[in-house]
Motif scaffolding. Structure first.
Motif, PDB file in Angstrom:
ATOM      1  N   ARG A 101      34.870  51.384  64.441  1.00  0.00           N
ATOM      2  CA  ARG A 101      34.133  50.840  63.278  1.00  0.00           C
ATOM      3  C   ARG A 101      34.885  50.513  62.213  1.00  0.00           C
ATOM      4  NH1 ARG A 101      30.445  55.138  62.319  1.00  0.00           N
ATOM      5  NH2 ARG A 101      29.544  53.609  60.975  1.00  0.00           N
ATOM      6  N   ARG A 102      34.278  49.751  61.238  1.00  0.00           N
ATOM      7  CA  ARG A 102      35.148  49.331  59.750  1.00  0.00           C
ATOM      8  C   ARG A 102      34.309  49.733  59.094  1.00  0.00           C
ATOM      9  NH1 ARG A 102      36.058  43.081  60.144  1.00  0.00           N
ATOM     10  NH2 ARG A 102      34.489  43.180  60.348  1.00  0.00           N
ATOM     11  N   LEU A 103      34.519  50.924  58.339  1.00  0.00           N
ATOM     12  CA  LEU A 103      33.874  51.719  57.873  1.00  0.00           C
ATOM     13  C   LEU A 103      33.951  51.007  56.332  1.00  0.00           C
ATOM     14  CD1 LEU A 103      33.633  55.341  58.089  1.00  0.00           C
ATOM     15  CD2 LEU A 103      32.121  53.589  59.007  1.00  0.00           C
ATOM     16  N   HIS A 104      32.351  50.473  56.019  1.00  0.00           N
ATOM     17  CA  HIS A 104      32.335  49.675  53.800  1.00  0.00           C
ATOM     18  C   HIS A 104      32.859  50.404  53.418  1.00  0.00           C
ATOM     19  CE1 HIS A 104      30.673  50.212  49.680  1.00  0.00           C
ATOM     20  NE2 HIS A 104      30.140  48.111  50.175  1.00  0.00           N
ATOM     21  N   ARG A 105      34.116  49.973  52.795  1.00  0.00           N
ATOM     22  CA  ARG A 105      34.416  50.717  50.980  1.00  0.00           C
ATOM     23  C   ARG A 105      34.069  50.007  49.953  1.00  0.00           C
ATOM     24  NH1 ARG A 105      41.076  51.350  51.268  1.00  0.00           N
ATOM     25  NH2 ARG A 105      40.356  52.207  49.197  1.00  0.00           N
ATOM     26  N   SER A 106      33.859  50.401  48.746  1.00  0.00           N
ATOM     27  CA  SER A 106      33.618  49.752  47.221  1.00  0.00           C
ATOM     28  C   SER A 106      35.078  48.756  47.082  1.00  0.00           C
ATOM     29  CB  SER A 106      32.823  50.586  46.580  1.00  0.00           C
ATOM     30  OG  SER A 106      32.156  51.881  46.689  1.00  0.00           O
ATOM     31  N   PRO A 107      34.360  47.456  46.507  1.00  0.00           N
ATOM     32  CA  PRO A 107      35.567  47.179  46.207  1.00  0.00           C
ATOM     33  C   PRO A 107      36.435  48.148  44.324  1.00  0.00           C
ATOM     34  CG  PRO A 107      33.466  45.550  45.930  1.00  0.00           C
ATOM     35  CD  PRO A 107      33.244  47.241  46.385  1.00  0.00           C
ATOM     36  N   ASN A 108      37.628  47.524  44.167  1.00  0.00           N
ATOM     37  CA  ASN A 108      37.775  48.523  43.434  1.00  0.00           C
ATOM     38  C   ASN A 108      37.538  47.341  41.718  1.00  0.00           C
ATOM     39  OD1 ASN A 108      40.130  46.907  42.886  1.00  0.00           O
ATOM     40  ND2 ASN A 108      41.208  48.589  43.589  1.00  0.00           N
ATOM     41  N   ALA A 109      37.595  47.952  40.933  1.00  0.00           N
ATOM     42  CA  ALA A 109      37.358  47.151  39.663  1.00  0.00           C
ATOM     43  C   ALA A 109      38.345  45.942  39.510  1.00  0.00           C
ATOM     44  CB  ALA A 109      37.846  47.809  37.881  1.00  0.00           C
ATOM     45  N   GLY A 110      39.894  46.053  39.951  1.00  0.00           N
ATOM     46  CA  GLY A 110      39.983  44.891  39.320  1.00  0.00           C
ATOM     47  C   GLY A 110      40.036  43.995  41.153  1.00  0.00           C
ATOM     48  N   GLU A 111      40.039  44.637  42.109  1.00  0.00           N
ATOM     49  CA  GLU A 111      39.318  43.252  42.666  1.00  0.00           C
ATOM     50  C   GLU A 111      38.620  42.612  43.051  1.00  0.00           C
ATOM     51  OE1 GLU A 111      40.576  45.699  46.809  1.00  0.00           O
ATOM     52  OE2 GLU A 111      38.753  46.664  45.766  1.00  0.00           O
ATOM     53  N   ILE A 112      37.529  43.272  41.807  1.00  0.00           N
ATOM     54  CA  ILE A 112      35.941  42.282  40.906  1.00  0.00           C
ATOM     55  C   ILE A 112      36.195  41.538  40.159  1.00  0.00           C
ATOM     56  CG2 ILE A 112      33.828  42.915  40.203  1.00  0.00           C
ATOM     57  CD1 ILE A 112      33.695  45.735  41.621  1.00  0.00           C
ATOM     58  N   ASP A 113      37.470  42.107  39.635  1.00  0.00           N
ATOM     59  CA  ASP A 113      37.669  41.390  38.278  1.00  0.00           C
ATOM     60  C   ASP A 113      38.443  39.740  38.521  1.00  0.00           C
ATOM     61  OD1 ASP A 113      36.292  42.482  36.698  1.00  0.00           O
ATOM     62  OD2 ASP A 113      38.231  43.642  35.912  1.00  0.00           O
ATOM     63  N   ARG A 114      39.392  39.985  40.329  1.00  0.00           N
ATOM     64  CA  ARG A 114      39.822  39.156  41.007  1.00  0.00           C
ATOM     65  C   ARG A 114      38.741  37.883  40.899  1.00  0.00           C
ATOM     66  NH1 ARG A 114      44.488  37.441  39.085  1.00  0.00           N
ATOM     67  NH2 ARG A 114      45.255  36.968  40.586  1.00  0.00           N
ATOM     68  N   CYS A 115      38.273  38.839  41.903  1.00  0.00           N
ATOM     69  CA  CYS A 115      37.320  37.836  42.355  1.00  0.00           C
ATOM     70  C   CYS A 115      36.030  36.825  41.384  1.00  0.00           C
ATOM     71  CB  CYS A 115      36.301  38.453  43.871  1.00  0.00           C
ATOM     72  SG  CYS A 115      36.186  37.426  45.598  1.00  0.00           S
ATOM     73  N   LYS A 116      35.643  37.458  40.047  1.00  0.00           N
ATOM     74  CA  LYS A 116      35.141  36.738  39.640  1.00  0.00           C
ATOM     75  C   LYS A 116      35.220  35.372  39.065  1.00  0.00           C
ATOM     76  CE  LYS A 116      32.953  36.858  35.140  1.00  0.00           C
ATOM     77  NZ  LYS A 116      32.708  37.724  34.286  1.00  0.00           N
TER      78      LYS A 116
END
Ligand code: URA
Length: 202
Positions: A101-116
């Motif tokens: 299985r692949r368990l969901h992990r929440s994105p961190n602030a850096g990942e959210i900000d880069r993807c913005k």
């Protein structure tokens, strides 16, 4: 500026550029990027967190269990999914392997900000009249800082460029509520938030 950072003129070109994204490490383990999809002049844009396991395999947002609940609630609100634009704050699936299985992990602030960067381009191209932020990750991306959903629930916020925004819960949170009566109460609030956004969209 890399090739993947050139501003795209169409949603198709944007999806192609997103497929080459290396702005954060999440592209390495994901199957593929999951771009936003929907009406290119949608008046309502709904932003989720990140693709889940099913979305990562399909390359489309909200096609797994949370997507089914989202679709049911949209239908109940009388909102045709093909008239809106559905996307995520983060475009690659972040997970932890656990056996098969692949368990969901929440994105961190850096990942959210880069993807913005990508969400910003979707906003420019679609130019919606109203935004719906489903969950804390979407809210953080749209506001550029951590804000609790409860502090904005029931109000109409605005993002930096003035677009009205409704903050609501993420449908996967509803799926985790064990008690069926409590889950239905929360689902009704989610439904009311979607209806309000659709009214604002005109
Ligand atoms: N959860 C999300 O936030 N987005 C999806 O596309 C699917 C599940």
């Amino acid at each position: 500026m890399s090739e993947a950072e050139v501003e795209a003129a169409t949603l198709g070109a944007l999806a192609e550029a997103e497929a080459n994204c290396t702005r954060c490490p999440l592209y390495r383990d994901a199957t593929q990027v999951v771009p936003g999809e929907g009406h290119r002049q949608a008046r309502m844009m709904v932003v989720g967190e990140q693709p889940g396991d099913k979305e990562d395999l399909a390359g489309r947002p909200f096609v797994g269990p949370a997507g089914r609940l989202f679709d049911q609630t949209l239908a109940e609100a009388g909102i045709p999914r093909d008239q809106i634009f559905v996307t995520n704050a983060v475009k690659h699936f972040k997970f932890e392997p656990r056996g098969k299985r692949r368990l969901h992990r929440s994105p961190n602030a850096g990942e959210i900000d880069r993807c913005k960067w990508w969400l910003g381009q979707e906003l420019k191209l679609v130019a919606p009249a109203v935004l719906v932020a489903m969950g804390a990750t979407a809210l953080r991306s749209l506001l550029g800082r951590p804000v609790s959903i409860s502090s904005l629930r029931g109000k109409t916020g605005r993002i930096e460029d003035g677009i009205p925004m409704i903050a609501t819960i993420h449908p996967s949170w509803l799926l985790r509520i064990r008690d069926s009566a409590a889950r239905e109460t929360e689902r009704q609030l989610f439904l009311a938030d979607l209806r309000r956004a659709w009214r604002l969209a005109g």
